[in-house]
Write a protein that holds these residues in place. Structure first.
Motif, mmCIF file in Angstrom:
data_model
loop_
_atom_site.group_PDB
_atom_site.id
_atom_site.type_symbol
_atom_site.label_atom_id
_atom_site.label_comp_id
_atom_site.label_asym_id
_atom_site.label_seq_id
_atom_site.Cartn_x
_atom_site.Cartn_y
_atom_site.Cartn_z
ATOM 1 N N TYR A 98 0.913 -1.329 -0.120
ATOM 2 C CA TYR A 98 -0.126 -0.035 0.161
ATOM 3 C C TYR A 98 0.849 0.911 0.100
ATOM 4 N N THR A 137 2.989 -2.728 9.456
ATOM 5 C CA THR A 137 4.307 -3.367 8.879
ATOM 6 C C THR A 137 5.724 -3.606 10.213
ATOM 7 N N GLU A 153 -1.964 4.662 15.291
ATOM 8 C CA GLU A 153 -2.194 5.694 13.849
ATOM 9 C C GLU A 153 -3.107 6.235 13.693
ATOM 10 N N THR A 240 -0.248 15.419 11.932
ATOM 11 C CA THR A 240 -1.309 16.264 12.693
ATOM 12 C C THR A 240 -1.845 17.400 12.620
HETATM 13 C C1 LIG Z 1 5.944 6.735 7.810
HETATM 14 S S1 LIG Z 1 4.959 6.324 7.596
HETATM 15 C C2 LIG Z 1 4.419 4.738 8.368
HETATM 16 C C3 LIG Z 1 4.779 3.153 7.737
HETATM 17 C C4 LIG Z 1 3.921 2.536 8.920
HETATM 18 N N1 LIG Z 1 5.613 2.049 9.050
HETATM 19 C C5 LIG Z 1 3.501 1.484 7.820
HETATM 20 O O1 LIG Z 1 4.739 0.585 6.864
HETATM 21 O O2 LIG Z 1 2.805 1.179 7.250
HETATM 22 C C6 LIG Z 1 4.473 7.593 9.073
HETATM 23 C C7 LIG Z 1 2.996 7.264 9.790
HETATM 24 O O3 LIG Z 1 2.568 8.405 10.712
HETATM 25 C C8 LIG Z 1 1.598 8.917 10.716
HETATM 26 N N2 LIG Z 1 1.418 9.487 11.746
HETATM 27 C C9 LIG Z 1 2.200 11.358 11.096
HETATM 28 N N3 LIG Z 1 2.131 11.889 12.789
HETATM 29 C C10 LIG Z 1 0.772 11.088 13.523
HETATM 30 C C11 LIG Z 1 0.490 11.359 14.806
HETATM 31 N N4 LIG Z 1 0.579 13.079 15.760
HETATM 32 N N5 LIG Z 1 0.189 10.185 15.944
HETATM 33 C C12 LIG Z 1 -0.302 9.150 14.990
HETATM 34 N N6 LIG Z 1 0.257 9.358 13.517
HETATM 35 C C13 LIG Z 1 0.895 9.655 12.920
HETATM 36 C C14 LIG Z 1 0.591 8.954 8.919
HETATM 37 O O4 LIG Z 1 0.008 9.126 9.107
HETATM 38 C C15 LIG Z 1 2.145 7.913 8.724
HETATM 39 O O5 LIG Z 1 0.892 7.355 8.708
#
Ligand SMILES: C[S@@+](CC[C@H](N)C(=O)[O-])C[C@H]1O[C@@H](n2cnc3c(N)ncnc32)[C@H](O)[C@@H]1O
Length: 315
Positions: A98, A137, A153, A240
């Motif tokens: 995804y 993941t 998340e 956020t």
């Molecule tokens: C690099 S991605 C991580 C992907 C994840 N490791 C995976 O493989 O599905 C970073 C994630 O942090 C989330 N994110 C950003 N700020 C956040 C917050 N304040 N609280 C929770 N999640 C947050 C984003 O929505 C995004 O899904």
């Protein structure tokens, strides 16, 4: 001591790009120890050769870049059976694709490095949190290692997507499991605090919809041994606060994450070192009572992303 040749997985190039050999050596050194390594190309394949005691082979088989392990005797390579002792089939982690998924190989390295620094060695006792877990993941790898985990998340679709994937995957593999949904505290209209619990082979993970800045409340202050996260790269993901720079959000998160760690608990973060800079990121967590440890794994992913890894310990 055994003469060993380690076949480097071509898939690792998709994670570490031009720095694959360098990062393989760094992971090896951190997780296995200070053994001499030489790089050899045999039959168009790349091998790292070394001498290791037999009891290191199981840990070696779990390194992220390892495709195969061979005994090496006067130029003859004999494959050794890899006993990784992983829980669940590998496509539990690799099977879903995804937008925004963290590379599975890199995620395994984050976990291996975290475990190498972790004082608790009994994986059945370890608790792990990924406070920005996307669609899980890190949590899926944790399950394969037999580690209980939780993820937070902000995207409400993550919980739904995880449920869809888990249902499809368990059906495909006829995997006995339990799926349970609920709310942390009182249910509210914005779905904040909605969670899904997934248990298989006696290992549990939970994904909570919420904000990582309120991690203590969402986890009810339950102490963790490891925090492992791939934070937004400031390119694909916004935080956020609708900004590309995650530093403001991390300033709010750091005291919460620090509070959730056991004393000597370990935090491993993958980040884009263009935004924030390594020094800035470390300063935010040092202000919250963590200290940076000696490990880095810089590798260029694209023009706008130069990924690196930072490891911190709670003082
Ligand atoms: C690099 S991605 C991580 C992907 C994840 N490791 C995976 O493989 O599905 C970073 C994630 O942090 C989330 N994110 C950003 N700020 C956040 C917050 N304040 N609280 C929770 N999640 C947050 C984003 O929505 C995004 O899904």
């Amino acid at each position: 001591m055994k003469d060993i040749a380690i076949l480097i997985s071509p898939v690792a190039n998709g994670a570490y790009f031009n720095e694959t050999i360098d990062i393989a050596q760094k992971e090896f050194k951190q997780c296995i120890g200070e053994y001499d390594l030489t790089l050899n190309e045999i039959g168009g394949m790349q091998f790292l050769q070394t001498q290791l005691p037999e009891q290191k082979l199981e840990a070696l088989a779990r390194l992220s870049f390892v495709q195969g392990i061979f005994s090496y005797d006067s130029g003859t390579l004999t494959p050794l059976s890899l006993n990784t002792d992983f829980n669940l089939h590998s496509d539990f982690v690799f099977g879903s694709k995804y937008k925004g998924k963290t590379n599975e190989i890199l995620t395994q390295l984050l976990l291996n490095v975290g475990l190498s620094f972790c004082k608790e060695k009994d994986v059945s006792k370890i608790k792990l949190l990924d406070p920005m877990c996307g669609r899980g993941t890190t949590l899926m790898w944790a399950m394969r290692y037999g580690i209980k985990s939780k993820g937070i998340e902000q995207d409400p679709n993550a919980v739904l997507d995880f449920r869809t994937f888990a249902k499809k995957w368990t059906k495909l593999h006829r995997q006995k499991h339990e799926l349970k949904e609920g709310f942390i505290g009182k249910a509210n209209k914005q779905n904040k605090g909605k969670f899904i619990d997934f248990t298989a082979n006696g290992v549990n993970t939970r994904i909570i919809n919420g904000n990582a800045t309120t991690a203590c409340d969402l986890l009810k202050r339950e102490k963790q041994h490891l925090i492992i996260s791939d934070i937004p790269y400031g390119v694909q993901h916004f935080t956020t606060e609708k900004t590309r720079n995650p530093i403001a959000v991390l300033e709010e998160c750091a005291p919460q994450w620090a509070d959730l760690l056991h004393k000597d608990g370990i935090c491993v973060i993958a980040f884009n070192k263009y935004i924030p800079k390594r020094k800035e990121l470390i300063a935010v967590f040092e202000a919250a009572g963590l200290s940076a440890l000696e490990f880095e794994a810089p590798h260029r992913m694209s023009e706008s992303i130069f990924r690196d890894v930072v490891v911190l310990r709670k003082n």
